[in-house]
Design a protein around this motif. Structure first.
Motif, PDB file in Angstrom:
ATOM      1  N   LEU A   1     130.592 -36.661  65.923  1.00 16.17           N
ATOM      2  CA  LEU A   1     131.133 -35.579  66.764  1.00 16.17           C
ATOM      3  C   LEU A   1     130.029 -34.952  67.612  1.00 16.17           C
ATOM      4  O   LEU A   1     130.230 -34.657  68.797  1.00 16.17           O
ATOM      5  CB  LEU A   1     131.784 -34.501  65.885  1.00 16.17           C
ATOM      6  CG  LEU A   1     133.093 -34.881  65.164  1.00 16.17           C
ATOM      7  CD1 LEU A   1     133.507 -33.783  64.185  1.00 16.17           C
ATOM      8  CD2 LEU A   1     134.211 -35.164  66.165  1.00 16.17           C
TER       9      LEU A   1
ATOM     10  N   SER B   1     135.665 -28.988  62.236  1.00 18.38           N
ATOM     11  CA  SER B   1     134.921 -28.866  63.503  1.00 18.38           C
ATOM     12  C   SER B   1     135.758 -28.195  64.579  1.00 18.38           C
ATOM     13  O   SER B   1     135.221 -27.645  65.536  1.00 18.38           O
ATOM     14  CB  SER B   1     134.506 -30.255  63.993  1.00 18.38           C
ATOM     15  OG  SER B   1     135.641 -30.946  64.511  1.00 18.38           O
TER      16      SER B   1
ATOM     17  N   ASP C   1     135.983 -44.690  69.949  1.00 16.97           N
ATOM     18  CA  ASP C   1     134.650 -44.768  70.558  1.00 16.97           C
ATOM     19  C   ASP C   1     133.552 -44.630  69.510  1.00 16.97           C
ATOM     20  O   ASP C   1     132.379 -44.471  69.855  1.00 16.97           O
ATOM     21  CB  ASP C   1     134.482 -43.717  71.674  1.00 16.97           C
ATOM     22  CG  ASP C   1     134.691 -42.291  71.181  1.00 16.97           C
ATOM     23  OD1 ASP C   1     134.851 -42.092  69.950  1.00 16.97           O
ATOM     24  OD2 ASP C   1     134.711 -41.379  72.022  1.00 16.97           O
TER      25      ASP C   1
ATOM     26  N   GLY D   1     129.383 -36.478  70.760  1.00 22.62           N
ATOM     27  CA  GLY D   1     130.472 -36.426  71.736  1.00 22.62           C
ATOM     28  C   GLY D   1     131.588 -37.435  71.484  1.00 22.62           C
ATOM     29  O   GLY D   1     132.484 -37.593  72.323  1.00 22.62           O
ATOM     30  N   ARG D   2     131.572 -38.104  70.347  1.00 22.32           N
ATOM     31  CA  ARG D   2     132.615 -39.095  70.062  1.00 22.32           C
ATOM     32  C   ARG D   2     133.860 -38.373  69.538  1.00 22.32           C
ATOM     33  O   ARG D   2     133.761 -37.397  68.791  1.00 22.32           O
ATOM     34  CB  ARG D   2     132.118 -40.109  69.030  1.00 22.32           C
ATOM     35  CG  ARG D   2     130.783 -40.757  69.416  1.00 22.32           C
ATOM     36  CD  ARG D   2     130.922 -41.689  70.613  1.00 22.32           C
ATOM     37  NE  ARG D   2     129.603 -42.052  71.158  1.00 22.32           N
ATOM     38  CZ  ARG D   2     129.320 -43.233  71.707  1.00 22.32           C
ATOM     39  NH1 ARG D   2     130.259 -44.164  71.825  1.00 22.32           N
ATOM     40  NH2 ARG D   2     128.120 -43.465  72.180  1.00 22.32           N
ATOM     41  N   ARG D   3     135.029 -38.883  69.881  1.00 23.57           N
ATOM     42  CA  ARG D   3     136.275 -38.195  69.513  1.00 23.57           C
ATOM     43  C   ARG D   3     137.302 -39.118  68.857  1.00 23.57           C
ATOM     44  O   ARG D   3     138.228 -38.657  68.206  1.00 23.57           O
ATOM     45  CB  ARG D   3     136.895 -37.520  70.747  1.00 23.57           C
ATOM     46  CG  ARG D   3     136.066 -36.357  71.310  1.00 23.57           C
ATOM     47  CD  ARG D   3     136.009 -35.211  70.288  1.00 23.57           C
ATOM     48  NE  ARG D   3     135.200 -34.061  70.733  1.00 23.57           N
ATOM     49  CZ  ARG D   3     133.905 -33.895  70.428  1.00 23.57           C
ATOM     50  NH1 ARG D   3     133.269 -34.798  69.694  1.00 23.57           N
ATOM     51  NH2 ARG D   3     133.261 -32.820  70.839  1.00 23.57           N
ATOM     52  N   GLY D   4     137.193 -40.435  69.031  1.00 20.63           N
ATOM     53  CA  GLY D   4     138.104 -41.377  68.370  1.00 20.63           C
ATOM     54  C   GLY D   4     137.310 -42.146  67.325  1.00 20.63           C
ATOM     55  O   GLY D   4     136.576 -43.082  67.649  1.00 20.63           O
TER      56      GLY D   4
ATOM     57  N   VAL E   1     136.447 -33.457  60.604  1.00 27.01           N
ATOM     58  CA  VAL E   1     137.071 -33.289  61.913  1.00 27.01           C
ATOM     59  C   VAL E   1     137.859 -31.980  61.959  1.00 27.01           C
ATOM     60  O   VAL E   1     137.749 -31.194  62.911  1.00 27.01           O
ATOM     61  CB  VAL E   1     137.999 -34.490  62.243  1.00 27.01           C
ATOM     62  CG1 VAL E   1     138.928 -34.159  63.417  1.00 27.01           C
ATOM     63  CG2 VAL E   1     137.172 -35.726  62.566  1.00 27.01           C
TER      64      VAL E   1
ATOM     65  N   ALA F   1     137.267 -29.717  66.705  1.00 24.45           N
ATOM     66  CA  ALA F   1     137.220 -30.590  67.888  1.00 24.45           C
ATOM     67  C   ALA F   1     138.554 -31.319  68.060  1.00 24.45           C
ATOM     68  O   ALA F   1     139.285 -31.545  67.101  1.00 24.45           O
ATOM     69  CB  ALA F   1     136.085 -31.605  67.738  1.00 24.45           C
ATOM     70  N   ASP F   2     138.848 -31.676  69.300  1.00 30.27           N
ATOM     71  CA  ASP F   2     140.063 -32.452  69.580  1.00 30.27           C
ATOM     72  C   ASP F   2     139.739 -33.925  69.327  1.00 30.27           C
ATOM     73  O   ASP F   2     139.578 -34.710  70.265  1.00 30.27           O
ATOM     74  CB  ASP F   2     140.500 -32.219  71.021  1.00 30.27           C
ATOM     75  CG  ASP F   2     141.774 -33.006  71.353  1.00 30.27           C
ATOM     76  OD1 ASP F   2     142.515 -33.365  70.400  1.00 30.27           O
ATOM     77  OD2 ASP F   2     142.004 -33.277  72.547  1.00 30.27           O
ATOM     78  N   ALA F   3     139.601 -34.268  68.063  1.00 32.03           N
ATOM     79  CA  ALA F   3     139.190 -35.625  67.675  1.00 32.03           C
ATOM     80  C   ALA F   3     140.138 -36.129  66.597  1.00 32.03           C
ATOM     81  O   ALA F   3     140.897 -35.359  66.018  1.00 32.03           O
ATOM     82  CB  ALA F   3     137.756 -35.597  67.143  1.00 32.03           C
ATOM     83  N   ARG F   4     140.111 -37.447  66.357  1.00 31.97           N
ATOM     84  CA  ARG F   4     140.963 -37.960  65.296  1.00 31.97           C
ATOM     85  C   ARG F   4     140.230 -39.050  64.532  1.00 31.97           C
ATOM     86  O   ARG F   4     139.299 -39.687  65.047  1.00 31.97           O
ATOM     87  CB  ARG F   4     142.281 -38.490  65.849  1.00 31.97           C
ATOM     88  CG  ARG F   4     142.128 -39.690  66.703  1.00 31.97           C
ATOM     89  CD  ARG F   4     143.295 -39.916  67.627  1.00 31.97           C
ATOM     90  NE  ARG F   4     142.961 -41.085  68.443  1.00 31.97           N
ATOM     91  CZ  ARG F   4     143.100 -42.332  68.022  1.00 31.97           C
ATOM     92  NH1 ARG F   4     143.583 -42.592  66.839  1.00 31.97           N
ATOM     93  NH2 ARG F   4     142.733 -43.340  68.796  1.00 31.97           N
TER      94      ARG F   4
END
Lengths: 342, 342
Positions: free
Chosen positions: A186, A221, A252, A189-192, A218, A223-226
């Protein structure tokens, strides 16, 4: 029941009686000296004479006879480790063995290849250990722990990520491994984020909490991540299949369970033309030498047990005073070694 | 010597007396049934009643008491394997363990971390094993084998590439590994052949015969070729040093001891701008998965024991009739898996 003899019949094995005869003392004196019993006053010259006689004859005490006399054994059973759980577990077992031996326990490993958990428990019970440490990949049942306890084991301890009913447990919390990996991804900058789930037997108890830790990291955090679990067998074909589908997954980054799975998957991604880390960041765990030899050099999560009391001391305490809290959680301290792959 | 009791004092461990009471039979009958003694006629219903009573009480026989009664144990000691000797050795130990258990031996592994060879032998002797298998990386002395033999061991067997005085030896001939690698490199037209000699402790007994086999293969070929030993530590710095001197050595090929050293050295050669295989061919041993993941894919030597009689049967025979030839040589069948690196 017949009188038990320390000496196998019909052989010329030296006995404590032979030592006593050679040293000119009683068998009781031989026993006191060789067992370092200090409750009886025996002069230093006599002790020396007994030790020299024992050395001359090549006499060593008989652990089984001694433990039958004493009414208990000092034997701790560590089932033989063929665990796929990695170098942390190996270091842990070595430290446990050395620590127990320093506390004057006899550490014996007993294989369980081809036995189910209850067969293994019965076989271990025949050796009448005072404590049994069972690795996390043998699913000891309440029946098995009962057999061991009734045969005299003061402590039955399971290692690994999951507690077992009826046994003490050293629960090593694997969630932090996944958590540390995901926080690192994260921060890049990784989100997927894919999380490799090895399909080999015995690894799920380690992989599932690592995944849970990844999901939680996740969530925490904001963050808009999954996070997406990725089943993978430790085979080139399985990795190639996954790499061929990679661009449809929208990922990613990947936390690849450990460095060996990371090497397998990174190679497959590269062969499929997916740039590491440009298109997908990869991180493993265990910080093996091979990670530093890969190009790009592999990022990894290292881990160590965060504990003040040594496991050997904990087992000794359980043997001295059985009962008490059935579980003890050992947190893992996880640290990211960031290299070129993430 | 005092009367020995099968039951540790002051505990509620079920004994054969409890089983006898519950089943309404004598203790002797319990012993006959549970030890599968067929020399005494006991009806099937009685046998069943004894077995059910034992199961209800959670009774398991006491290996130490049983072996003291019988005058000998069925325990075979395999010292715990922390050998760096690779997957062949692991497979061998697993097969040995399974085979001995099938022959009704109790297989126990006893660690020796931090002990010297004589201390280890004395500790093993305390368990009164009927046979001891010692791995090649513990240099058992004649004193140690004497202690074990006098304590009742019918067979002391050392594994590994070198025999030990006073012990039976399963000598696994490692020369063929080096021989197969070098014949392959010669067939590829290579004439200046390095052979990696790992500097890590415990590997010299494996590395030296591999080198000897490499030298002999060159001699037997009649080719105008030479072999040069290359000391290497399993560290990036050591590999980088060797790679930096590579072009002064006049070598066009290297047998890298095993796949892990091959990966280390191949990476260093590539980083130093030396083409593999164009400028230098590389071959490892063990055929690990990682070799297939490298680019170029790593050539490797696979090996298997070439033996008709299983080692478990051989140990059983030694226990039944001690004495006889002290050594038995196990040839290795070595096969080259040629991939891209050579």
């Amino acid at each position: 029941m017949s009188q038990l003899s320390e000496q196998p019949a019909g052989t010329s094995v030296p006995t404590s009686a032979d030592v006593a005869r050679l040293a000119g003392v009683s068998r009781a004196t031989v026993s006191y000296v060789l067992n370092d019993n200090t409750s009886v006053r025996i002069s230093e010259p006599t002790r020396r004479r007994v030790r020299e006689a024992a050395a001359d004859l090549g006499y060593v005490p008989h652990a089984a006879a001694r433990s039958l006399r004493a009414g208990h054994t000092r034997m701790v059973l560590l089932p033989a480790a063929r665990s796929p759980a990695g170098p942390l577990y190996q270091r842990f077992l070595t430290g446990l063995e050395t620590g127990l031996r320093r506390l004057d326990y006899t550490v014996v490993q007993y294989g369980s290849a081809g036995m189910d958990a209850d067969e293994a428990a019965r076989a271990w019970a025949e050796l009448r250990p005072v404590a049994v440490v069972s690795p996390g990949n043998i699913a000891l049942t309440p029946y098995g722990t009962g057999v061991l306890t009734r045969s005299g084991a003061k402590a039955v301890i399971t290692l690994g990520p999951q507690p077992v009913e009826g046994a003490h447990a050293l629960v090593v919390d694997q969630r932090e491994v996944g958590g540390a990996a995901v926080r690192h991804l994260l921060s890049r900058g990784r989100r997927g984020i894919g999380v490799v789930m090895p399909q080999e037997p015995g690894l799920a108890p380690f992989a599932e909490p690592r995944l849970a830790g990844a999901v939680r990291a996740v969530e925490e955090s904001g963050a808009d991540a999954r996070v997406r679990p990725l089943p993978l067998r430790y085979e080139e074909e399985s990795a190639a299949d996954l790499a061929a589908r990679w661009r449809t997954l929208g990922l990613d980054a990947v936390f690849a369970y450990d460095d060996e799975y990371a090497m397998l998957l990174m190679r497959a991604l590269q062969d499929a033309g997916i740039g590491v880390p440009a298109e997908t960041a990869v991180i493993g765990a265990d910080d093996l030498m091979l990670g530093r030899l890969l190009r790009p050099r592999l990022s990894s999560v290292t881990m160590e047990l965060a504990t003040a009391q040594s496991p050997a001391e904990m087992i000794d305490r359980l043997v001295q005073s059985p009962g008490g809290a059935p579980e003890r959680h050992y947190p893992l301290r996880a640290t990211v070694v960031a290299r070129e792959s993430s």
